[in-house]
Design a protein around this motif. Structure first.
Motif, PDB file in Angstrom:
ATOM      1  N   ILE A   1       1.527   1.304  -6.549  1.00 49.91           N
ATOM      2  CA  ILE A   1       1.527   2.774  -6.525  1.00 49.91           C
ATOM      3  C   ILE A   1       2.945   3.306  -6.355  1.00 49.91           C
ATOM      4  CG2 ILE A   1       0.751   4.795  -5.208  1.00 49.91           C
ATOM      5  CD1 ILE A   1      -1.796   3.116  -4.537  1.00 49.91           C
ATOM      6  N   ALA A   2       3.708   2.700  -5.438  1.00 50.00           N
ATOM      7  CA  ALA A   2       5.066   3.165  -5.153  1.00 50.00           C
ATOM      8  C   ALA A   2       5.987   3.033  -6.361  1.00 50.00           C
ATOM      9  CB  ALA A   2       5.655   2.379  -3.978  1.00 50.00           C
ATOM     10  N   GLY A   3       5.703   2.079  -7.239  1.00 47.91           N
ATOM     11  CA  GLY A   3       6.548   1.862  -8.408  1.00 47.91           C
ATOM     12  C   GLY A   3       6.694   3.102  -9.270  1.00 47.91           C
ATOM     13  N   ALA A   4       5.665   3.959  -9.267  1.00 52.24           N
ATOM     14  CA  ALA A   4       5.731   5.188 -10.062  1.00 52.24           C
ATOM     15  C   ALA A   4       6.685   6.210  -9.451  1.00 52.24           C
ATOM     16  CB  ALA A   4       4.343   5.799 -10.188  1.00 52.24           C
ATOM     17  N   GLY A   5       7.016   6.043  -8.176  1.00 52.57           N
ATOM     18  CA  GLY A   5       7.864   7.013  -7.497  1.00 52.57           C
ATOM     19  C   GLY A   5       9.333   6.655  -7.465  1.00 52.57           C
ATOM     20  N   GLY A   6       9.700   5.482  -7.944  1.00 59.45           N
ATOM     21  CA  GLY A   6      11.099   5.089  -7.977  1.00 59.45           C
ATOM     22  C   GLY A   6      11.472   4.071  -6.916  1.00 59.45           C
ATOM     23  N   GLU A   7      12.766   3.862  -6.762  1.00 63.24           N
ATOM     24  CA  GLU A   7      13.273   2.792  -5.900  1.00 63.24           C
ATOM     25  C   GLU A   7      13.006   3.033  -4.424  1.00 63.24           C
ATOM     26  OE1 GLU A   7      17.393   2.236  -6.893  1.00 63.24           O
ATOM     27  OE2 GLU A   7      16.888   0.874  -8.547  1.00 63.24           O
ATOM     28  N   ALA A   8      13.181   4.264  -3.942  1.00 64.19           N
ATOM     29  CA  ALA A   8      13.028   4.541  -2.509  1.00 64.19           C
ATOM     30  C   ALA A   8      11.611   4.223  -2.010  1.00 64.19           C
ATOM     31  CB  ALA A   8      13.407   5.984  -2.193  1.00 64.19           C
ATOM     32  N   PRO A   9      10.543   4.692  -2.667  1.00 63.61           N
ATOM     33  CA  PRO A   9       9.201   4.345  -2.195  1.00 63.61           C
ATOM     34  C   PRO A   9       8.932   2.839  -2.237  1.00 63.61           C
ATOM     35  CG  PRO A   9       9.082   6.213  -3.705  1.00 63.61           C
ATOM     36  CD  PRO A   9      10.482   5.688  -3.770  1.00 63.61           C
ATOM     37  N   VAL A  10       9.429   2.171  -3.275  1.00 65.61           N
ATOM     38  CA  VAL A  10       9.241   0.716  -3.360  1.00 65.61           C
ATOM     39  C   VAL A  10       9.936   0.031  -2.194  1.00 65.61           C
ATOM     40  CG1 VAL A  10       9.831  -1.365  -4.671  1.00 65.61           C
ATOM     41  CG2 VAL A  10       8.902   0.629  -5.866  1.00 65.61           C
ATOM     42  N   LEU A  11      11.156   0.465  -1.893  1.00 62.69           N
ATOM     43  CA  LEU A  11      11.911  -0.152  -0.799  1.00 62.69           C
ATOM     44  C   LEU A  11      11.240   0.123   0.551  1.00 62.69           C
ATOM     45  CD1 LEU A  11      14.385  -1.952  -0.762  1.00 62.69           C
ATOM     46  CD2 LEU A  11      15.776   0.067  -0.254  1.00 62.69           C
ATOM     47  N   HIS A  12      10.659   1.318   0.703  1.00 66.33           N
ATOM     48  CA  HIS A  12       9.912   1.624   1.930  1.00 66.33           C
ATOM     49  C   HIS A  12       8.731   0.679   2.100  1.00 66.33           C
ATOM     50  CE1 HIS A  12      11.723   4.982   3.976  1.00 66.33           C
ATOM     51  NE2 HIS A  12      11.741   5.747   2.895  1.00 66.33           N
ATOM     52  N   VAL A  13       7.983   0.476   1.018  1.00 66.29           N
ATOM     53  CA  VAL A  13       6.807  -0.401   1.093  1.00 66.29           C
ATOM     54  C   VAL A  13       7.242  -1.835   1.387  1.00 66.29           C
ATOM     55  CG1 VAL A  13       4.891  -1.416  -0.205  1.00 66.29           C
ATOM     56  CG2 VAL A  13       5.347   1.027  -0.385  1.00 66.29           C
ATOM     57  N   PHE A  14       8.247  -2.312   0.669  1.00 67.91           N
ATOM     58  CA  PHE A  14       8.735  -3.673   0.915  1.00 67.91           C
ATOM     59  C   PHE A  14       9.243  -3.812   2.345  1.00 67.91           C
ATOM     60  CE2 PHE A  14       8.343  -5.358  -3.289  1.00 67.91           C
ATOM     61  CZ  PHE A  14       8.530  -6.724  -3.158  1.00 67.91           C
ATOM     62  N   GLY A  15       9.931  -2.783   2.824  1.00 62.39           N
ATOM     63  CA  GLY A  15      10.447  -2.827   4.185  1.00 62.39           C
ATOM     64  C   GLY A  15       9.331  -2.906   5.214  1.00 62.39           C
ATOM     65  N   ALA A  16       8.318  -2.053   5.072  1.00 62.28           N
ATOM     66  CA  ALA A  16       7.189  -2.069   6.020  1.00 62.28           C
ATOM     67  C   ALA A  16       6.470  -3.408   5.964  1.00 62.28           C
ATOM     68  CB  ALA A  16       6.235  -0.924   5.700  1.00 62.28           C
ATOM     69  N   TRP A  17       6.263  -3.913   4.763  1.00 66.14           N
ATOM     70  CA  TRP A  17       5.586  -5.201   4.601  1.00 66.14           C
ATOM     71  C   TRP A  17       6.412  -6.331   5.205  1.00 66.14           C
ATOM     72  CZ3 TRP A  17       6.795  -8.961   0.461  1.00 66.14           C
ATOM     73  CH2 TRP A  17       5.949 -10.069   0.496  1.00 66.14           C
ATOM     74  N   ALA A  18       7.731  -6.289   5.004  1.00 62.00           N
ATOM     75  CA  ALA A  18       8.607  -7.330   5.554  1.00 62.00           C
ATOM     76  C   ALA A  18       8.567  -7.339   7.077  1.00 62.00           C
ATOM     77  CB  ALA A  18      10.043  -7.136   5.058  1.00 62.00           C
ATOM     78  N   VAL A  19       8.501  -6.168   7.693  1.00 61.51           N
ATOM     79  CA  VAL A  19       8.436  -6.078   9.153  1.00 61.51           C
ATOM     80  C   VAL A  19       7.146  -6.709   9.668  1.00 61.51           C
ATOM     81  CG1 VAL A  19       8.162  -4.475  11.092  1.00 61.51           C
ATOM     82  CG2 VAL A  19       9.962  -4.087   9.401  1.00 61.51           C
ATOM     83  N   ILE A  20       6.012  -6.311   9.081  1.00 64.19           N
ATOM     84  CA  ILE A  20       4.715  -6.793   9.570  1.00 64.19           C
ATOM     85  C   ILE A  20       4.528  -8.274   9.269  1.00 64.19           C
ATOM     86  CG2 ILE A  20       2.203  -6.549   9.360  1.00 64.19           C
ATOM     87  CD1 ILE A  20       2.759  -3.558   8.669  1.00 64.19           C
TER      88      ILE A  20
END
Length: 196
Positions: A96-115
């Motif tokens: 889903i984030a891929g449609a919004g550009g780099e920032a949303p993708v990086l947010h999702v990857f960041g949250a996933w990396a933390v958890i």
């Protein structure tokens, strides 16, 4: 990766070491291969880039399922299941984030990396017995994932988003998984020599 049958309930059994060795090695090799593929194909977030972005947490979700099936009952098995569920949610969120550009993708990857990093550290601590190789590479990898995930979210929030960091992240994770596999292989040879 292939599906595994549950191992013996004995902590650190030969079957458990062998299953973990194969799993860690496969995860490591796939992570490095993913990093190479993404490094040459993400100049813009097109269908290929999104497919690759989705595939990375999918590798973790499948790995967690295999680990879950191969792990004896206990709290570490529940953490592995939790990590698999989080990685499955990350697959959907990244798509889903891929449609919004780099920032949303990086947010999702960041949250996933933390958890997932936190879950990896907990599982590594629970597997720290000498029979399973002390788990230092797993602990370091999980800790770095946690810290890097926080950095990714700060970077994305600051308007300085770049997906160039993801191949480095994946390569680092892959190298640590391969190191853990090699450590387990060395530990298995040591134990076989002692019992020979």
């Amino acid at each position: 990766m292939s599906t595994q049958t549950p191992t013996s309930s004995v902590r650190g059994s030969a079957d458990e070491r062998s299953s973990l060795l194969r799993l860690y090695l496969a995860r490591g090799v796939l992570a490095v291969a993913w990093a190479l593929a993404f490094a040459v194909s993400h100049e813009e977030i097109d269908a290929t880039a999104i497919a690759l972005l989705v595939s990375y947490p999918l590798i973790d979700a499948v790995s967690s399922l295999i680990d879950y099936l191969a792990t004896p009952e206990g709290s570490e098995r529940r953490i592995t299941a939790f990590n698999g569920a989080v990685s499955t949610l990350a697959v959907i969120a990244v798509g889903i984030a891929g449609a919004g550009g780099e920032a949303p993708v990086l947010h999702v990857f960041g949250a996933w990396a933390v958890i997932s990093g936190a879950a990896q550290v907990i599982v590594g601590i629970r597997r720290r017995g000498p029979e399973l190789g002390k788990q230092w590479p797993t602990l370091i990898s999980g800790g770095l994932s946690f810290v890097v995930g926080i950095f990714y979210n700060i970077q994305a929030a600051g308007g300085n988003s770049s997906l160039d960091v993801l191949p480095v992240y994946a390569t680092g994770g892959g190298v640590w998984f391969i190191a853990q596999a090699l450590l387990l292989g060395w530990k298995s040879r040591q134990l076989r020599t002692r019992t020979a």
